[in-house]
Design an enzyme around this catalytic site. Structure first.
Site, mmCIF file in Angstrom:
data_model
loop_
_atom_site.group_PDB
_atom_site.id
_atom_site.type_symbol
_atom_site.label_atom_id
_atom_site.label_comp_id
_atom_site.label_asym_id
_atom_site.label_seq_id
_atom_site.Cartn_x
_atom_site.Cartn_y
_atom_site.Cartn_z
ATOM 1 N N ASN A 152 15.139 -7.431 -9.827
ATOM 2 C CA ASN A 152 14.014 -8.047 -9.120
ATOM 3 C C ASN A 152 12.735 -8.085 -9.942
ATOM 4 O O ASN A 152 11.835 -8.862 -9.654
ATOM 5 C CB ASN A 152 13.762 -7.317 -7.798
ATOM 6 C CG ASN A 152 13.755 -5.820 -7.937
ATOM 7 O OD1 ASN A 152 14.734 -5.225 -8.368
ATOM 8 N ND2 ASN A 152 12.643 -5.199 -7.598
ATOM 9 N N GLN A 180 18.342 -10.688 -5.031
ATOM 10 C CA GLN A 180 17.546 -11.643 -5.820
ATOM 11 C C GLN A 180 18.375 -12.817 -6.331
ATOM 12 O O GLN A 180 17.819 -13.852 -6.682
ATOM 13 C CB GLN A 180 16.886 -10.937 -7.019
ATOM 14 C CG GLN A 180 15.807 -9.958 -6.633
ATOM 15 C CD GLN A 180 14.555 -10.621 -6.044
ATOM 16 O OE1 GLN A 180 14.302 -11.810 -6.225
ATOM 17 N NE2 GLN A 180 13.763 -9.847 -5.313
ATOM 18 N N GLY A 201 17.614 -12.729 3.830
ATOM 19 C CA GLY A 201 17.161 -14.075 4.174
ATOM 20 C C GLY A 201 15.842 -14.485 3.546
ATOM 21 O O GLY A 201 15.674 -15.625 3.110
ATOM 22 N N THR A 238 22.185 -5.887 19.800
ATOM 23 C CA THR A 238 22.154 -7.299 20.184
ATOM 24 C C THR A 238 21.746 -8.141 18.986
ATOM 25 O O THR A 238 20.779 -7.817 18.297
ATOM 26 C CB THR A 238 21.167 -7.507 21.356
ATOM 27 O OG1 THR A 238 21.606 -6.679 22.433
ATOM 28 C CG2 THR A 238 21.118 -8.959 21.806
ATOM 29 N N CYS A 326 1.185 1.191 -6.957
ATOM 30 C CA CYS A 326 0.122 2.161 -6.730
ATOM 31 C C CYS A 326 0.583 3.114 -5.634
ATOM 32 O O CYS A 326 0.525 2.795 -4.460
ATOM 33 C CB CYS A 326 -1.150 1.444 -6.322
ATOM 34 S SG CYS A 326 -2.561 2.521 -6.370
HETATM 35 N N1 PLP Z 1 17.225 -5.306 -3.276
HETATM 36 C C1 PLP Z 1 16.491 -6.048 -4.123
HETATM 37 C C2 PLP Z 1 16.990 -6.298 -5.507
HETATM 38 C C3 PLP Z 1 15.261 -6.568 -3.705
HETATM 39 O O1 PLP Z 1 14.530 -7.288 -4.559
HETATM 40 C C4 PLP Z 1 14.823 -6.309 -2.378
HETATM 41 C C5 PLP Z 1 13.506 -6.782 -1.922
HETATM 42 O O2 PLP Z 1 12.583 -6.945 -2.692
HETATM 43 C C6 PLP Z 1 15.649 -5.553 -1.530
HETATM 44 C C7 PLP Z 1 16.834 -5.063 -2.015
HETATM 45 C C8 PLP Z 1 15.252 -5.270 -0.119
HETATM 46 O O3 PLP Z 1 15.490 -6.395 0.710
HETATM 47 P P1 PLP Z 1 14.756 -6.536 2.128
HETATM 48 O O4 PLP Z 1 13.320 -6.829 1.830
HETATM 49 O O5 PLP Z 1 15.452 -7.677 2.793
HETATM 50 O O6 PLP Z 1 14.965 -5.266 2.856
#
Ligand code: PLP
Length: 395
Positions: A152, A180, A201, A238, A326
């Site tokens: 990410n 990602q 999503g 639900t 931070c």
């Molecule tokens: N994994 C990765 C590589 C991500 O970049 C992120 C969110 O930035 C997540 C997991 C977490 O996903 P969510 O924000 O849908 O909980």
């Protein structure tokens, strides 16, 4: 009009208008509980099934292998904790990488406190997992390998097929956090030997708070949320019908015209990278040049603080992100940038720009000019830069 340029699509994306339109009736008209037997409930059930089918098709999976969750974090937690506990044995060994998202790393820390042993595999200077390190760390009690599809922060793409093959050969479960990557490139879970895959999503122009975990048929992992019989008794609660419908529509849109969209975004990315490299001195691109997400740009600029750069860009209406977090008053450099070998002071001066198809070449030009101006202003205030320039002149 005030300038606004959004370059933080790895943080989240704009929910597309088509997605919002698809979701709206499921708040106000078709609000039935999918478990109810009357027609209003059946409509929700049908809509959930339709989204499940769209998602399954996008991955070459079966609809019964898709389990909706409240996002990527929940999917990662489920995959790791339930897989660990489902082995029956107390303890066991899990392999992951040093550059995972905290949704995986902090879950690993949680498991460590409960007696599981975790090996954190190194990546090379481009942020690509070292396969030989992975092989070396496999033990008879290894129960799970969890390696992200794409990072990410620096966008590096991992050798997922090779990891899948190793896991299959050794009879170890393989989970990948594809938050990602999913929706931005094609993924075939069968071809890549993936047992579990997490997605979210809001990273693909869908709504926030909805995601899914793909669990291959036959993989025995326990349910995660206990309660009702939803999601084939594996994830109670639900269903978030508007979210699920929105996710389905986002996936449908993401995979139609994917190649064309990817080409456009890649063009913007390469233009941005080449202009920054040419025009801003003392910078370096982080992450692999080739094996990288088509929308990711990550640079370190020497002699500056990433946070200050972000504030200056924000004043010009540009949304970006840095490699530091931070936390409790102290600036921690990103664990990803440290794992690829950057010293603290260089890791602190990093900037992540993540693009979407909504961006234009003109925006790239504006961004380069704004970054150049901000970096130069910050360097003028830096005693380290002053020293460096003096020394350069003496050489
Ligand atoms: N994994 C990765 C590589 C991500 O970049 C992120 C969110 O930035 C997540 C997991 C977490 O996903 P969510 O924000 O849908 O909980």
């Amino acid at each position: 009009m005030d300038q606004f340029i959004y370059l933080d699509n790895a943080a989240t994306t704009r929910t597309s208008p088509e997605v919002v339109k698809a979701m709206l009736p499921y708040f106000s008209e078709n609000y039935g509980n999918a478990s109810s037997i009357y027609r209003l409930g059946s409509e929700s059930k049908r809509a959930i099934m339709q989204s499940r089918e769209i998602i399954a098709e996008s991955l070459n999976a079966d609809p019964a292998e898709i389990y909706f969750t409240a996002g990527g974090t929940e999917a990662d937690n489920w995959a790791l904790i339930a897989a660990a506990e489902s082995t029956g044995a107390k303890g066991g060994h899990i392999i992951t990488s040093k550059i995972e998202h905290h949704a995986v790393l902090h879950t690993c820390e949680y498991l460590e406190k409960r007696g599981y042993e975790i090996s954190y595999i190194d990546v090379d200077e481009n942020g690509i997992l070292k396969l030989e390190d992975l092989r070396k760390n496999i033990r008879p009690d290894t129960i799970l390998i969890s390696v992200m599809f794409a990072n990410n922060e620096i966008g590096s793409l991992q050798p997922i097929k090779e990891i899948g093959e190793i896991a299959k050969e050794k009879g170890i479960l393989f989970h990948t956090d594809a938050v990602q990557a999913y929706g931005h490139m094609s993924i075939d879970v069968k071809e890549l030997h993936i047992d579990m895959l997490s997605a979210s999503g809001h990273k693909l122009n869908g709504p926030k708070g909805i995601g899914f975990l793909y669990i291959k048929k036959g993989v025995k992992i326990r349910s995660f949320i206990h309660g009702g019989a939803q999601e084939r008794r594996r994830r109670a609660g639900t269903e978030n019908v508007p979210g699920i419908v929105g996710l389905g529509e986002a996936v449908r849109l993401a995979f139609s015209g994917l190649a064309e969209r990817e080409k456009k975004i890649r063009g913007l990315r390469d233009y941005l990278i080449s202009r920054i490299e040419k025009e801003i001195p003392y910078c370096q691109l982080n992450g692999d040049r080739e094996k990288r997400l088509s929308n990711n740009v990550n640079f370190s600029f020497r002699f500056i603080e990433g946070e200050s750069l972000l504030i200056m860009l924000d004043m010009k209406g540009i949304c970006a992100s840095s490699g530091s977090a931070c936390t409790s008053g102290s600036l921690d450099p990103s664990h990803v940038l440290l794992a690829i070998g950057l010293p603290h002071e260089i890791a602190h001066g990093s900037l992540r720009l993540t693009l979407s198809e909504d961006n234009t070449m003109e925006e790239m030009d504006v961004a380069v000019a704004a970054i150049e101006e901000a970096v130069s202003k910050l360097r003028q205030m830096s005693p380290l830069y002053e020293d460096f320039i003096k020394k350069e002149k003496l050489r």
